[in-house]
Design a protein around this motif. Sequence first.
Motif, mmCIF file in Angstrom:
data_model
loop_
_atom_site.group_PDB
_atom_site.id
_atom_site.type_symbol
_atom_site.label_atom_id
_atom_site.label_comp_id
_atom_site.label_asym_id
_atom_site.label_seq_id
_atom_site.Cartn_x
_atom_site.Cartn_y
_atom_site.Cartn_z
ATOM 1 N N TYR A 94 -31.893 29.154 -43.065
ATOM 2 C CA TYR A 94 -32.538 28.854 -41.788
ATOM 3 C C TYR A 94 -33.368 30.054 -41.360
ATOM 4 O O TYR A 94 -33.116 31.187 -41.786
ATOM 5 C CB TYR A 94 -31.462 28.596 -40.725
ATOM 6 C CG TYR A 94 -31.641 27.328 -39.926
ATOM 7 C CD1 TYR A 94 -31.644 26.078 -40.539
ATOM 8 C CD2 TYR A 94 -31.778 27.367 -38.539
ATOM 9 C CE1 TYR A 94 -31.766 24.916 -39.812
ATOM 10 C CE2 TYR A 94 -31.898 26.200 -37.788
ATOM 11 C CZ TYR A 94 -31.893 24.980 -38.431
ATOM 12 O OH TYR A 94 -32.025 23.813 -37.708
ATOM 13 N N LEU A 95 -34.347 29.802 -40.501
ATOM 14 C CA LEU A 95 -35.014 30.908 -39.822
ATOM 15 C C LEU A 95 -34.046 31.513 -38.815
ATOM 16 O O LEU A 95 -33.423 30.790 -38.034
ATOM 17 C CB LEU A 95 -36.277 30.414 -39.122
ATOM 18 C CG LEU A 95 -37.449 30.036 -40.032
ATOM 19 C CD1 LEU A 95 -38.535 29.322 -39.236
ATOM 20 C CD2 LEU A 95 -38.030 31.260 -40.722
ATOM 21 N N THR A 96 -33.920 32.820 -38.829
ATOM 22 C CA THR A 96 -32.948 33.489 -37.962
ATOM 23 C C THR A 96 -33.153 33.123 -36.505
ATOM 24 O O THR A 96 -32.192 32.882 -35.765
ATOM 25 C CB THR A 96 -33.062 35.017 -38.130
ATOM 26 O OG1 THR A 96 -32.986 35.352 -39.521
ATOM 27 C CG2 THR A 96 -31.953 35.724 -37.385
ATOM 28 N N ARG A 97 -34.388 33.039 -36.075
ATOM 29 C CA ARG A 97 -34.677 32.778 -34.655
ATOM 30 C C ARG A 97 -34.241 31.387 -34.218
ATOM 31 O O ARG A 97 -34.074 31.131 -33.021
ATOM 32 C CB ARG A 97 -36.185 32.936 -34.418
ATOM 33 C CG ARG A 97 -37.013 31.853 -35.072
ATOM 34 C CD ARG A 97 -38.482 32.036 -34.877
ATOM 35 N NE ARG A 97 -39.221 30.884 -35.395
ATOM 36 C CZ ARG A 97 -40.405 30.973 -35.975
ATOM 37 N NH1 ARG A 97 -40.982 32.151 -36.134
ATOM 38 N NH2 ARG A 97 -41.021 29.871 -36.400
ATOM 39 N N SER A 331 -34.075 17.752 -49.460
ATOM 40 C CA SER A 331 -34.355 19.184 -49.561
ATOM 41 C C SER A 331 -34.749 19.709 -48.191
ATOM 42 O O SER A 331 -35.111 18.938 -47.294
ATOM 43 C CB SER A 331 -35.473 19.458 -50.583
ATOM 44 O OG SER A 331 -36.658 18.736 -50.240
ATOM 45 N N MET A 332 -34.667 21.016 -48.027
ATOM 46 C CA MET A 332 -35.142 21.663 -46.804
ATOM 47 C C MET A 332 -36.101 22.778 -47.189
ATOM 48 O O MET A 332 -35.831 23.562 -48.101
ATOM 49 C CB MET A 332 -33.993 22.216 -45.974
ATOM 50 C CG MET A 332 -34.464 22.967 -44.725
ATOM 51 S SD MET A 332 -33.135 23.440 -43.593
ATOM 52 C CE MET A 332 -32.987 21.920 -42.643
ATOM 53 N N LEU A 333 -37.228 22.829 -46.491
ATOM 54 C CA LEU A 333 -38.275 23.803 -46.789
ATOM 55 C C LEU A 333 -38.499 24.712 -45.592
ATOM 56 O O LEU A 333 -38.666 24.247 -44.463
ATOM 57 C CB LEU A 333 -39.585 23.081 -47.125
ATOM 58 C CG LEU A 333 -40.840 23.958 -47.214
ATOM 59 C CD1 LEU A 333 -40.756 24.923 -48.388
ATOM 60 C CD2 LEU A 333 -42.091 23.096 -47.310
ATOM 61 N N ILE A 334 -38.484 26.016 -45.845
ATOM 62 C CA ILE A 334 -38.973 26.999 -44.884
ATOM 63 C C ILE A 334 -40.336 27.444 -45.398
ATOM 64 O O ILE A 334 -40.436 28.016 -46.484
ATOM 65 C CB ILE A 334 -38.023 28.199 -44.758
ATOM 66 C CG1 ILE A 334 -36.661 27.753 -44.225
ATOM 67 C CG2 ILE A 334 -38.621 29.265 -43.839
ATOM 68 C CD1 ILE A 334 -35.631 28.856 -44.184
ATOM 69 N N VAL A 335 -41.380 27.137 -44.638
ATOM 70 C CA VAL A 335 -42.739 27.479 -45.066
ATOM 71 C C VAL A 335 -43.260 28.584 -44.165
ATOM 72 O O VAL A 335 -43.121 28.532 -42.948
ATOM 73 C CB VAL A 335 -43.660 26.231 -45.035
ATOM 74 C CG1 VAL A 335 -43.680 25.592 -43.650
ATOM 75 C CG2 VAL A 335 -45.078 26.590 -45.459
ATOM 76 N N ARG A 336 -43.861 29.599 -44.793
ATOM 77 C CA ARG A 336 -44.334 30.757 -44.048
ATOM 78 C C ARG A 336 -45.728 31.141 -44.537
ATOM 79 O O ARG A 336 -45.879 31.643 -45.652
ATOM 80 C CB ARG A 336 -43.376 31.943 -44.210
ATOM 81 C CG ARG A 336 -41.913 31.616 -43.994
ATOM 82 C CD ARG A 336 -41.034 32.843 -44.009
ATOM 83 N NE ARG A 336 -41.186 33.619 -42.793
ATOM 84 C CZ ARG A 336 -40.519 34.743 -42.535
ATOM 85 N NH1 ARG A 336 -39.680 35.233 -43.439
ATOM 86 N NH2 ARG A 336 -40.689 35.395 -41.408
ATOM 87 N N PHE A 337 -46.733 30.874 -43.720
ATOM 88 C CA PHE A 337 -48.090 31.315 -44.008
ATOM 89 C C PHE A 337 -48.369 32.550 -43.168
ATOM 90 O O PHE A 337 -48.117 32.552 -41.949
ATOM 91 C CB PHE A 337 -49.110 30.227 -43.672
ATOM 92 C CG PHE A 337 -49.190 29.131 -44.694
ATOM 93 C CD1 PHE A 337 -49.888 29.329 -45.879
ATOM 94 C CD2 PHE A 337 -48.570 27.918 -44.486
ATOM 95 C CE1 PHE A 337 -49.956 28.328 -46.825
ATOM 96 C CE2 PHE A 337 -48.633 26.907 -45.425
ATOM 97 C CZ PHE A 337 -49.334 27.118 -46.604
ATOM 98 N N GLY A 338 -48.883 33.592 -43.802
ATOM 99 C CA GLY A 338 -49.141 34.806 -43.035
ATOM 100 C C GLY A 338 -50.186 35.691 -43.684
ATOM 101 O O GLY A 338 -50.579 35.496 -44.843
ATOM 102 N N GLY A 339 -50.639 36.665 -42.925
ATOM 103 C CA GLY A 339 -51.628 37.603 -43.433
ATOM 104 C C GLY A 339 -51.786 38.783 -42.502
ATOM 105 O O GLY A 339 -51.226 38.827 -41.401
#
Length: 540
Positions: A94-97, A331-339
């Motif tokens: 999970y995302l911690t937040r 399934s479970m997906l945590i997706v993280r787009f960043g830059g």
Amino acid sequence: MAVPSLSSSLKPAIITPIRFAEPKTIPNPFHQRPRISTKPSPRLLRRFAAVSNGSTVMDMSGGGAEVLLTLSPEEERGVDVADYDWTEEWYPLYLTRDVPDDAPLGLAVFDRKIVLYKDGDGALRCYEDRCPHRLAKLSEGQLVDGRLECLYHGWQFEGDGQCVKIPQLPANAKIPKAACVKPYEVRESQGVVWVWMSNKTPPNPEKLPWFENFARPGFMDLSSTHDLPYDHSILLENLMDPAHIPISHNRTDFTAKREDAGPLVFEVTERTSRGFAGKWGRQKDGEEPSNFLRFEAPCVLQNNREFVDKNGERQYFTGLFLCRPTGQGKSMLIVRFGGTTRSALIKLLPKWYFHQNACKVFEEDMGFLSSQNETLMKEQVPTKDLYLNLRSSDTWVAEYRKWMDRAGHGMPYHFGHRTVSPPKVPAVVEHAPAGLVAAVSASGPAKGGIGTMHAPNLSNRYFRHVIHCRSCRNVVKGFERWKKAFTAMAVALTALAILATSRQWKAVLLAAAGLCSGGVFATATAIRMNTTNHIRTHRR
């Protein structure tokens, strides 16, 4: 997605592989430089002939129509096997937040159910989701003074799974030593909670993923969590497939355009017992592929690029996908787009807008990915007998299924390129919600479905995303409050306009009522954007 995506990372770039904590690898004699045969098999010729309706079969000797990875003589003799055990891995939970502060959270890795919660000190605890008394789900329980209480009979657990209270025991009676739950080691890293699934082998910190770009100064990311109704291998395969983006996500993602679909170039630069890596990009003369992709066991995929901006500064972009298996067909997906840089438009738009746009992307793929999952489960044969892979679009898909050949023996089930091990037990269908899902679904019925539903439904955006995202839940609740307020104000102003004797006041009050009605429409639209499934226009 509206944020930079795989399809947006096609500009010329400087490629530097992202640092990973590389484990010791097992020599792989058959896959150091795989032999690729361009001679089609009779089966593939027949299939191409069928596709072309009896016309001339495509030229198989080169170009975009070349069939990918016909088995070499070494591969025909046997499959290279890696040392792999699915339990001796870190899985993203999970995302911690988004971990609740006041309720347990029921999760799963493959078919193993676990419960995650925060104790009285705010420390993360994870147990097997089963009370030792009568097997009730602890995730349906509650937190009492930082302890996890089973709501069936009130047994309470804390620390490493010790039972510290049994209401039914006589005074001065000792709690049985067997009255404890199985604990799992959890770690928080870079905003994600990870779990080590082995109870026999101590956690291996070297296997805990570390993403260098996310530790860079000024790196900003947009992260969201999604439950999906198909197997994690189907999900990973889809995320490794940049060729589908211009077609499937035409105009949904700002950078995806159907007319941009075409052949791609792939270059495998690394193969280990734990995955593979390589470069990819559009097919352009004299240009190196501009994207760097890496798959790392058991379920981490990232696509990176580096480029120098107009000011001469080096910028970094990452599309990170953490794909957790949650059972057969789930399934479970945590997706993280960043830059390290963002456009002015992205800075102005609210976070919930990007989350709902990400949901659109997954909904566009969901129908055919679910049917693909159904076919694999029904046929129960290796993908080489079902897929027709092309060198110019499906290289990563074939690489991933070949990795399954090497490591699949260490999983509960798998579908590899030329090996298969179907699930040994049928999937369990849960008819009653549990824990956080039960609380949220009971207080806010599913949106976007038929009628009112109070059971989890992974084809529904409300259960796929909103209940897992604290910020989106708060946004939906906020818009609902504003909608009620605008509705009440519109009704009150309309009533006052009817009672008013002055034409001027009537006009003013009706205009104000009209503005409030516009507020009702705007807030209802925002609620619908966050909770209602997206349907592609061409399907109507």
